[in-house]
Design a protein around this motif. Structure first.
Motif, PDB file in Angstrom:
ATOM      1  N   SER A 132       0.831  -1.208   0.000  1.00 45.50           N
ATOM      2  CA  SER A 132       0.000   0.000   0.000  1.00 45.50           C
ATOM      3  C   SER A 132       0.862   1.253   0.000  1.00 45.50           C
ATOM      4  O   SER A 132       0.536   2.249  -0.667  1.00 45.50           O
ATOM      5  N   PHE A 178      -4.026  -4.337  -5.100  1.00 44.24           N
ATOM      6  CA  PHE A 178      -5.242  -4.555  -4.317  1.00 44.24           C
ATOM      7  C   PHE A 178      -5.523  -6.046  -4.140  1.00 44.24           C
ATOM      8  O   PHE A 178      -5.987  -6.479  -3.086  1.00 44.24           O
ATOM      9  N   THR A 201      -9.355  -2.743   0.378  1.00 44.88           N
ATOM     10  CA  THR A 201      -8.846  -3.280  -0.884  1.00 44.88           C
ATOM     11  C   THR A 201      -9.958  -3.810  -1.778  1.00 44.88           C
ATOM     12  O   THR A 201      -9.845  -3.739  -3.009  1.00 44.88           O
TER      13      THR A 201
END
Length: 292
Positions: A66, A83, A124
């Protein structure tokens, strides 16, 4: 299948996983410290391998991925790939670890893994659906920045609560929850005011989260393999009781040397309690005898 804390043969425990003897006295620290989360003793805890390193490694990996997205270290065209990885490593696996920690009677670790696992699972999934164009309304109207900011702020506030609880255990956990709180606060502010610099700060704090979680995971793996805390997590002086029963809940508690250290610690504790017990006055032939 598993009895609760009050029914445990080892004694009783509080909501933080502290273990106390039946006489209400906390055990002294054994020479073998271990699990950073301070496990309480469950009748079958030593039969299960410690799942915390799995959750810590995966959560750190998700935080690093991330951070690469926030810091623009990765192109926006592969956001859906990131993701997908974080959905599994940061969401699904920590939730499974949380369930295993409940079986091990470690409520603090269960709550923290479930909290951040649910965050990554939701965040996500939303990002994956948006990146693949599954939400036409969002593509037309844009992202609901206020809603994302509110979610980040709520998780940041929960992290502040965990900071307060971790002060009872060790410095490494305090650093972890502090990094998480700062990362979420910075990301929330960056979304609201469109401050690129603040968002980058959140990305760097996410890197700190990755480093801290991997440090904790390595510390627990080393202890599980060797039975000795070669990788320190810097226990607070007032958290030594947590260090003691973390060793008792580990599979390393089956090691004869660890068992001997625990038994010796309990013997010293009981002797100390007996010596400090009040000696009543001469009444009914109990002169000079300690009452336990």
């Amino acid at each position: 299948m598993f009895r609760g804390r009050k029914g445990s043969a080892a004694g009783t425990g509080d909501v933080m996983g502290s273990h106390v003897n039946r006489d209400g006295a906390a055990p002294d620290m054994a020479i073998y410290g271990g699990n950073a989360f301070g496990h309480s003793v469950s009748p079958t805890a030593h039969l299960l391998a410690d799942p915390a390193p799995i959750g810590l490694f995966m959560f750190g990996l998700a935080s690093a991925l991330s951070a690469g997205n926030y810091l623009r270290w990765t192109p926006a065209s592969i956001s859906y790939v990131i993701f997908t990885f974080t959905f599994v490593s940061g969401g699904l696996i920590p939730l499974v670890v949380s369930l295993l920690e409940i079986i091990r009677n470690n409520m603090f670790a269960a709550v923290t893994f479930a909290t951040y696992g649910s965050f990554f699972l939701s965040y996500t999934f939303f990002g994956l659906m948006y990146a693949t164009g599954q939400f036409p309304a969002l593509l037309r109207d844009g992202l609901p920045l206020e809603g994302l900011q509110f979610a980040l702020l709520m998780y940041a506030l929960l992290s502040v609560v965990f900071i307060g609880l971790s002060i009872r255990m060790n410095f490494a956990l305090t650093c972890l929850f502090t990094s998480i709180a700062l990362a979420y606060f910075c990301l929330a502010i960056g979304l609201t005011h469109d401050e690129r610099r603040v968002s980058k700060a959140g990305g760097y704090f996410s890197i700190c989260v990755c480093i801290t979680t991997w440090w904790l995971a390595i510390a627990e793996l080393v202890f599980d393999v060797t039975g000795k805390p070669y990788v320190p997590v810097f226990w607070y002086p007032w958290g030594q009781d947590q260090k003691m029963h973390s060793a008792m809940s580990s599979r390393r508690a089956l090691d004869p040397h660890v068992q001997a250290a625990i038994a010796e610690s309990h013997s010293k504790r009981n002797l100390k309690v007996n010596r400090q017990a009040p000696v009543p006055a001469n009444n009914g032939g109990t002169d000079g005898q300690s009452v336990v």
